[in-house]
Design an enzyme around this catalytic site. Structure first.
Site, PDB file in Angstrom:
ATOM      1  N   LYS A   8      48.063  52.505  41.208  1.00 44.76           N
ATOM      2  CA  LYS A   8      47.262  53.511  41.908  1.00 44.76           C
ATOM      3  C   LYS A   8      48.097  54.586  42.607  1.00 44.76           C
ATOM      4  O   LYS A   8      47.723  55.097  43.665  1.00 44.76           O
ATOM      5  CB  LYS A   8      46.273  52.837  42.867  1.00 44.76           C
ATOM      6  CG  LYS A   8      45.332  51.882  42.119  1.00 44.76           C
ATOM      7  CD  LYS A   8      44.239  51.290  42.961  1.00 44.76           C
ATOM      8  CE  LYS A   8      42.989  52.127  42.988  1.00 44.76           C
ATOM      9  NZ  LYS A   8      41.820  51.408  43.518  1.00 44.76           N
ATOM     10  N   LEU A   9      49.224  54.909  41.989  1.00 39.35           N
ATOM     11  CA  LEU A   9      50.082  55.967  42.517  1.00 39.35           C
ATOM     12  C   LEU A   9      49.318  57.284  42.575  1.00 39.35           C
ATOM     13  O   LEU A   9      49.486  58.076  43.516  1.00 39.35           O
ATOM     14  CB  LEU A   9      51.313  56.113  41.606  1.00 39.35           C
ATOM     15  CG  LEU A   9      52.368  57.106  42.039  1.00 39.35           C
ATOM     16  CD1 LEU A   9      53.037  56.642  43.329  1.00 39.35           C
ATOM     17  CD2 LEU A   9      53.423  57.314  40.952  1.00 39.35           C
TER      18      LEU A   9
ATOM     19  N   LYS B 123      45.156  44.176  39.663  1.00 34.86           N
ATOM     20  CA  LYS B 123      45.682  43.159  38.737  1.00 34.86           C
ATOM     21  C   LYS B 123      44.976  43.192  37.390  1.00 34.86           C
ATOM     22  O   LYS B 123      45.584  42.929  36.368  1.00 34.86           O
ATOM     23  CB  LYS B 123      45.502  41.754  39.347  1.00 34.86           C
ATOM     24  CG  LYS B 123      46.409  41.485  40.532  1.00 34.86           C
ATOM     25  CD  LYS B 123      46.260  40.056  41.017  1.00 34.86           C
ATOM     26  CE  LYS B 123      44.990  39.809  41.782  1.00 34.86           C
ATOM     27  NZ  LYS B 123      44.878  40.490  43.072  1.00 34.86           N
ATOM     28  N   GLY B 124      43.665  43.506  37.405  1.00 33.00           N
ATOM     29  CA  GLY B 124      42.867  43.438  36.175  1.00 33.00           C
ATOM     30  C   GLY B 124      43.491  44.232  35.042  1.00 33.00           C
ATOM     31  O   GLY B 124      43.691  43.723  33.949  1.00 33.00           O
TER      32      GLY B 124
ATOM     33  N   SER C 149      46.653  55.125  35.993  1.00 31.20           N
ATOM     34  CA  SER C 149      45.189  55.313  35.877  1.00 31.20           C
ATOM     35  C   SER C 149      44.596  53.965  35.467  1.00 31.20           C
ATOM     36  O   SER C 149      45.334  53.049  35.087  1.00 31.20           O
ATOM     37  CB  SER C 149      44.847  56.392  34.837  1.00 31.20           C
ATOM     38  OG  SER C 149      44.499  55.798  33.598  1.00 31.20           O
TER      39      SER C 149
ATOM     40  N   GLY D 256      37.812  39.610  41.879  1.00 30.21           N
ATOM     41  CA  GLY D 256      37.092  40.689  41.203  1.00 30.21           C
ATOM     42  C   GLY D 256      38.082  41.453  40.356  1.00 30.21           C
ATOM     43  O   GLY D 256      38.874  42.222  40.880  1.00 30.21           O
ATOM     44  N   HIS D 257      38.090  41.204  39.064  1.00 30.91           N
ATOM     45  CA  HIS D 257      39.049  41.875  38.189  1.00 30.91           C
ATOM     46  C   HIS D 257      38.302  42.827  37.254  1.00 30.91           C
ATOM     47  O   HIS D 257      37.417  42.416  36.516  1.00 30.91           O
ATOM     48  CB  HIS D 257      39.842  40.846  37.380  1.00 30.91           C
ATOM     49  CG  HIS D 257      40.748  40.019  38.249  1.00 30.91           C
ATOM     50  ND1 HIS D 257      41.501  38.966  37.790  1.00 30.91           N
ATOM     51  CD2 HIS D 257      41.018  40.108  39.563  1.00 30.91           C
ATOM     52  CE1 HIS D 257      42.193  38.454  38.795  1.00 30.91           C
ATOM     53  NE2 HIS D 257      41.909  39.127  39.873  1.00 30.91           N
TER      54      HIS D 257
ATOM     55  N   GLN E 169      43.329  37.106  44.235  1.00 34.85           N
ATOM     56  CA  GLN E 169      43.613  37.487  45.632  1.00 34.85           C
ATOM     57  C   GLN E 169      45.062  37.977  45.760  1.00 34.85           C
ATOM     58  O   GLN E 169      45.576  38.512  44.808  1.00 34.85           O
ATOM     59  CB  GLN E 169      43.317  36.339  46.609  1.00 34.85           C
ATOM     60  CG  GLN E 169      41.836  35.992  46.736  1.00 34.85           C
ATOM     61  CD  GLN E 169      41.341  35.041  45.664  1.00 34.85           C
ATOM     62  OE1 GLN E 169      41.978  34.042  45.397  1.00 34.85           O
ATOM     63  NE2 GLN E 169      40.227  35.337  45.056  1.00 34.85           N
TER      64      GLN E 169
ATOM     65  N   ASP F  14      43.069  42.984  45.412  1.00 39.55           N
ATOM     66  CA  ASP F  14      42.594  44.309  44.977  1.00 39.55           C
ATOM     67  C   ASP F  14      43.735  45.277  44.697  1.00 39.55           C
ATOM     68  O   ASP F  14      43.616  46.481  44.916  1.00 39.55           O
ATOM     69  CB  ASP F  14      41.649  44.935  46.035  1.00 39.55           C
ATOM     70  CG  ASP F  14      40.560  43.973  46.455  1.00 39.55           C
ATOM     71  OD1 ASP F  14      39.992  43.337  45.560  1.00 39.55           O
ATOM     72  OD2 ASP F  14      40.305  43.845  47.666  1.00 39.55           O
TER      73      ASP F  14
ATOM     74  N   THR G 112      33.842  35.974  51.155  1.00 40.27           N
ATOM     75  CA  THR G 112      32.937  36.478  50.116  1.00 40.27           C
ATOM     76  C   THR G 112      31.635  35.671  50.104  1.00 40.27           C
ATOM     77  O   THR G 112      30.750  35.959  49.300  1.00 40.27           O
ATOM     78  CB  THR G 112      33.595  36.382  48.726  1.00 40.27           C
ATOM     79  OG1 THR G 112      33.928  35.012  48.486  1.00 40.27           O
ATOM     80  CG2 THR G 112      34.849  37.229  48.647  1.00 40.27           C
TER      81      THR G 112
END
Ligand code: IMP
Length: 429
Positions: free
Chosen positions: A330-331, A16-17, A414, A40-41, A223, A13, A129
């Site tokens: 996610k800075l 990466k997507g 972002s 989950g991407h 992962q 999480d 999961t």
């Protein structure tokens, strides 16, 4: 280096997507090489949001996408995910998507076993999961798996199915469950085989050819290194190797294929599921990080645990995974904190540690040693150059680089693909 391998450097999480999507627009092939539909991407393209669990991210833009032999494939989920993307207007076909013929299948009996074990484990549960990932990898290593290529020979499955069912029936009996319904399983397999088989290819040949022609291959890890079955916080890990070496073994290429290894690192830390988390903030700070960072699992919807950046863990993850450079993501979630903490070491039983000790009990008991750094009041959201970042944010990034011993190649500010500060192009290095 023609190729790039993207891996998560924390507990998954990391975002990466978006990075994979950004790189996929310049790649010729995108390859998933481990894990399954536990990933989950999330990709944001224009006003559309795509959520992928199993399919390589390149598929959204029509880039040739490959599911390598190292992946465990739930054929019914595969069908559903293709259908979902088609409903969003994405053209998915065997022209753009290939699946290794040697992928082991995740069957309903694997999902059953995953859930039965978790439910029976009480406080010791892994927090999986529940998608059958672990049991499917066990059957692969136990040489009991049914693989994609078997879907073309279902009438010959007899002795193989006997071995598989003998194993699972014994386990199911231990949980008070009835034996595997073989007829139902065969009927389900027959029903899905026609959908999957057109995608089944000798992908090692496809990828070998692409390499020979000098095409750019992007390996998309799932992962994160701290969930690696060898190097992670065992036993609270997933059942595959998530490090960059798996890009080669999980796709049928030699070890030099990985190219530039880009480690995706979130500017703070999150974890979903059970297990040690030294810098966890089960307080207002954690709540704030979780709310601002929308920290809910893409696959299970579970709330993620949140905490400060742990430079010790990231340094260790980058070392064992052979990372060339990082993408810091996610800075913007850290905008507005007066001060921030970074973990620079651990204390355990009066001793200092510069790495996470291997035993689960020690991992749960280490005390983080923090360094406090200045926060920033301005916004980093959407920044596309260093000049747009507040000075303390630049200092925070530079301090992280120093502590983890690895340079930043990209900073993501972002979910939008273009909101990225590019320092070093992984495809050009
Ligand atoms: P499994 O992969 O379903 O067996 O789950 C094992 C552990 O890995 C659990 O802690 C899961 O929460 C975690 N996990 C699996 N896939 C992901 C992912 O894509 N992101 C974050 N955690 C994951």
């Amino acid at each position: 280096m023609a190729n790039v391998t993207v891996i998560g450097a924390q507990w998954g999480d990391e975002g990466k997507g978006k990075i994979v999507d950004w790189l996929a627009s310049r790649a010729d092939v995108v390859v998933r090489f481990q894990g399954g539909h536990n990933a989950g991407h999330t990709l944001v393209v224009g006003d559309q949001v795509y959520k992928l669990s199993l399919l390589p991210s390149g598929v959204v833009r029509g880039t040739l996408s490959v599911i390598g032999n190292g992946v465990v494939l739930d054929p019914w989920h595969f069908r559903d995910e293709v259908a979902k993307l088609r409903a969003q207007g994405v053209n998915v076909s065997p022209e753009t998507l290939q699946v290794a013929e040697t992928c082991p299948l995740i069957l309903p009996l694997h999902r059953d076993l995953d859930a039965l074990r978790e439910d029976a484990s009480g406080a010791g549960k892994i927090g999986t999961t529940r998608r059958g990932i672990g049991p499917a990898y066990e059957d692969k290593a136990g040489r009991r798996a049914i693989r994609v290529c078997d879907l073309a020979h279902l009438d010959d499955l007899g002795p193989q199915l006997d071995r598989l069912c003998a194993h699972h029936d014994a386990l199911r009996a231990g949980f008070g469950q009835p034996p595997v319904d073989r007829d139902a399983l065969m009927a389900d397999l027959r029903e899905v085989a026609d959908f999957v088989l057109p995608y089944a290819k000798p992908v090692w040949l496809t990828l070998g050819g692409q390499r020979e022609w000098g095409k750019r291959i992007l390996f998309e890890g799932a992962q994160g290194v701290l969930l690696d079955v060898d190097h992670g916080t065992y036993p609270f890990v997933t059942s595959s190797n998530t490090v960059s070496g798996t890009a080669a073994s999980g796709s049928g290429l030699g070890p030099s294929a990985a190219g530039f290894v880009l480690g995706i690192v979130k500017a703070y830390t999150t974890r979903v599921g059970s297990g040690p988390f030294p810098t966890e903030q089960d307080n207002d700070v954690g709540e704030r990080l979780g709310t601002r960072g929308h920290e809910f699992g893409t696959v299970t919807g579970r709330k993620r645990r949140c905490g400060w950046f742990d430079a010790v863990l990231v340094r260790q993850a980058l070392a064992v995974a052979g990372v060339t450079g990082i993408a810091l993501t996610k800075l913007d979630v850290l905008d507005g904190f007066d001060e921030l903490k970074i973990c620079t070491g651990y204390r355990l039983n009066g001793k200092n540690y510069g790495y996470l000790p291997p035993h689960a009990r020690d991992q749960a008991s280490v005390e983080p040693v923090y360094e406090t750094v200045e926060g920033w009041s301005g916004s980093t959201a959407g920044a596309r150059s260093w000049a747009e970042l507040p000075a303390p944010a630049v200092k925070y990034i530079r301090r992280i680089e120093e502590l983890i011993g690895c340079p930043v190649a990209l900073v993501s500010t972002s979910p939008e693909r273009e909101d990225t500060i590019l320092v070093r192009d992984p495809f050009r290095d």
